[in-house]
Design a protein around this motif. Structure first.
Motif, mmCIF file in Angstrom:
data_model
loop_
_atom_site.group_PDB
_atom_site.id
_atom_site.type_symbol
_atom_site.label_atom_id
_atom_site.label_comp_id
_atom_site.label_asym_id
_atom_site.label_seq_id
_atom_site.Cartn_x
_atom_site.Cartn_y
_atom_site.Cartn_z
ATOM 1 N N ILE A 95 18.212 22.958 63.746
ATOM 2 C CA ILE A 95 17.178 22.775 64.757
ATOM 3 C C ILE A 95 16.508 24.129 64.922
ATOM 4 C CG2 ILE A 95 16.709 22.252 67.174
ATOM 5 C CD1 ILE A 95 19.231 20.431 67.029
ATOM 6 N N LEU A 96 15.209 24.167 64.710
ATOM 7 C CA LEU A 96 14.450 25.410 64.755
ATOM 8 C C LEU A 96 13.680 25.485 66.068
ATOM 9 C CD1 LEU A 96 13.365 27.948 63.299
ATOM 10 C CD2 LEU A 96 11.581 26.481 62.349
ATOM 11 N N VAL A 97 13.968 26.496 66.891
ATOM 12 C CA VAL A 97 13.242 26.702 68.147
ATOM 13 C C VAL A 97 12.000 27.518 67.824
ATOM 14 C CG1 VAL A 97 13.314 27.714 70.447
ATOM 15 C CG2 VAL A 97 15.340 26.566 69.537
ATOM 16 N N LEU A 98 10.823 26.938 68.110
ATOM 17 C CA LEU A 98 9.556 27.607 67.829
ATOM 18 C C LEU A 98 9.132 28.540 68.950
ATOM 19 C CD1 LEU A 98 7.468 24.607 66.470
ATOM 20 C CD2 LEU A 98 8.657 26.360 65.144
ATOM 21 N N GLU A 122 3.509 17.012 69.026
ATOM 22 C CA GLU A 122 2.758 16.889 67.776
ATOM 23 C C GLU A 122 3.748 16.336 66.768
ATOM 24 O OE1 GLU A 122 1.088 20.572 66.493
ATOM 25 O OE2 GLU A 122 -0.369 20.621 68.103
ATOM 26 N N PRO A 123 3.283 15.839 65.646
ATOM 27 C CA PRO A 123 4.244 15.318 64.666
ATOM 28 C C PRO A 123 5.311 16.362 64.315
ATOM 29 C CG PRO A 123 2.025 14.715 64.041
ATOM 30 C CD PRO A 123 1.906 15.657 65.209
ATOM 31 N N GLY A 124 6.556 16.022 64.618
ATOM 32 C CA GLY A 124 7.682 16.883 64.287
ATOM 33 C C GLY A 124 8.031 17.941 65.314
ATOM 34 N N VAL A 125 7.173 18.189 66.302
ATOM 35 C CA VAL A 125 7.428 19.231 67.309
ATOM 36 C C VAL A 125 7.793 18.561 68.627
ATOM 37 C CG1 VAL A 125 6.477 21.190 68.582
ATOM 38 C CG2 VAL A 125 5.806 20.815 66.209
ATOM 39 N N ARG A 126 8.959 18.896 69.145
ATOM 40 C CA ARG A 126 9.454 18.296 70.384
ATOM 41 C C ARG A 126 9.606 19.356 71.467
ATOM 42 N NH1 ARG A 126 11.323 13.247 69.986
ATOM 43 N NH2 ARG A 126 11.346 12.358 67.901
ATOM 44 N N ARG A 127 9.640 18.888 72.724
ATOM 45 C CA ARG A 127 9.808 19.812 73.850
ATOM 46 C C ARG A 127 10.910 19.306 74.764
ATOM 47 N NH1 ARG A 127 5.201 19.619 77.718
ATOM 48 N NH2 ARG A 127 6.430 17.967 78.628
ATOM 49 N N LEU A 142 10.302 24.494 72.697
ATOM 50 C CA LEU A 142 9.628 23.749 71.640
ATOM 51 C C LEU A 142 10.484 23.879 70.396
ATOM 52 C CD1 LEU A 142 5.981 24.925 72.178
ATOM 53 C CD2 LEU A 142 6.992 22.778 72.854
ATOM 54 N N TYR A 143 10.782 22.749 69.772
ATOM 55 C CA TYR A 143 11.691 22.796 68.636
ATOM 56 C C TYR A 143 11.342 21.751 67.593
ATOM 57 C CZ TYR A 143 14.077 18.840 70.877
ATOM 58 O OH TYR A 143 14.377 17.624 71.440
ATOM 59 N N VAL A 144 11.854 21.976 66.398
ATOM 60 C CA VAL A 144 11.667 21.082 65.261
ATOM 61 C C VAL A 144 13.052 20.694 64.765
ATOM 62 C CG1 VAL A 144 10.786 20.921 62.901
ATOM 63 C CG2 VAL A 144 9.521 22.227 64.611
ATOM 64 N N VAL A 145 13.253 19.403 64.534
ATOM 65 C CA VAL A 145 14.522 18.917 63.997
ATOM 66 C C VAL A 145 14.394 18.866 62.479
ATOM 67 C CG1 VAL A 145 16.167 17.017 63.944
ATOM 68 C CG2 VAL A 145 14.953 17.556 66.068
ATOM 69 N N GLU A 146 15.216 19.644 61.798
ATOM 70 C CA GLU A 146 15.246 19.659 60.340
ATOM 71 C C GLU A 146 16.576 19.069 59.887
ATOM 72 O OE1 GLU A 146 14.442 23.722 59.244
ATOM 73 O OE2 GLU A 146 12.318 23.503 59.715
ATOM 74 N N ILE A 188 19.992 19.760 73.322
ATOM 75 C CA ILE A 188 19.263 19.466 72.085
ATOM 76 C C ILE A 188 20.248 19.180 70.956
ATOM 77 C CG2 ILE A 188 17.750 20.422 70.302
ATOM 78 C CD1 ILE A 188 16.363 22.012 72.566
ATOM 79 N N ALA A 189 21.313 19.975 70.868
ATOM 80 C CA ALA A 189 22.304 19.782 69.805
ATOM 81 C C ALA A 189 22.978 18.414 69.911
ATOM 82 C CB ALA A 189 23.348 20.893 69.855
ATOM 83 N N GLU A 190 23.203 17.947 71.136
ATOM 84 C CA GLU A 190 23.853 16.653 71.342
ATOM 85 C C GLU A 190 22.936 15.482 71.008
ATOM 86 O OE1 GLU A 190 25.307 16.532 75.342
ATOM 87 O OE2 GLU A 190 26.602 18.271 75.031
ATOM 88 N N ALA A 191 21.656 15.614 71.323
ATOM 89 C CA ALA A 191 20.701 14.514 71.102
ATOM 90 C C ALA A 191 19.335 15.097 70.754
ATOM 91 C CB ALA A 191 20.616 13.635 72.341
ATOM 92 N N PRO A 192 19.136 15.519 69.511
ATOM 93 C CA PRO A 192 17.905 16.216 69.125
ATOM 94 C C PRO A 192 16.620 15.415 69.318
ATOM 95 C CG PRO A 192 19.499 16.235 67.326
ATOM 96 C CD PRO A 192 20.069 15.407 68.416
ATOM 97 N N GLU A 193 16.704 14.103 69.306
ATOM 98 C CA GLU A 193 15.498 13.281 69.409
ATOM 99 C C GLU A 193 15.090 13.003 70.854
ATOM 100 O OE1 GLU A 193 13.912 12.578 66.568
ATOM 101 O OE2 GLU A 193 15.507 13.541 65.442
ATOM 102 N N GLN A 194 15.790 13.574 71.833
ATOM 103 C CA GLN A 194 15.515 13.249 73.229
ATOM 104 C C GLN A 194 14.207 13.821 73.759
ATOM 105 O OE1 GLN A 194 17.959 15.132 76.298
ATOM 106 N NE2 GLN A 194 18.793 16.430 74.685
ATOM 107 N N GLY A 195 13.777 14.955 73.266
ATOM 108 C CA GLY A 195 12.544 15.555 73.774
ATOM 109 C C GLY A 195 11.320 14.805 73.285
ATOM 110 N N PRO A 196 10.283 14.696 74.123
ATOM 111 C CA PRO A 196 9.072 14.012 73.684
ATOM 112 C C PRO A 196 8.385 14.790 72.565
ATOM 113 C CG PRO A 196 8.700 15.070 75.788
ATOM 114 C CD PRO A 196 10.159 15.225 75.474
ATOM 115 N N GLU A 197 7.764 14.071 71.673
ATOM 116 C CA GLU A 197 7.070 14.687 70.546
ATOM 117 C C GLU A 197 5.662 15.074 70.991
ATOM 118 O OE1 GLU A 197 7.706 13.828 65.911
ATOM 119 O OE2 GLU A 197 6.759 12.199 67.017
#
Length: 63
Positions: free
Chosen positions: A43-46, A19-24, A35-39, A8-17
């Motif tokens: 990066i916040l793990v929910l 919901e808006p803003g929430v990736r897995r 489940l995480y949010v890129v800020e 995730i740290a290397e490529a935060p946008e790789q996980g599918p979204e």
């Protein structure tokens, strides 16, 4: 799980979204996902969710 955090740290946008803003990001070898949010500054793990139990239980967790 640490390998997933590194991915995730290397490529935060790789996980599918989900919901808006929430990736897995799915963990390898185990039926879990992060489940995480890129800020802007972090990066916040929910949740660490089991992919075959209680889908959607994580909704409503605060940011």
């Amino acid at each position: 799980m640490l390998a997933a955090v590194d991915r995730i740290a290397e490529a935060p946008e790789q996980g599918p979204e989900l919901e808006p803003g929430v990736r897995r990001l799915t963990l390898q070898r185990f039926p879990y996902g992060l489940l995480y949010v890129v800020e802007p500054d972090r990066i916040l793990v929910l949740a660490v969710m089991h992919l075959r139990r209680r889908p959607g239980y994580w909704r409503g967790r605060g940011r």
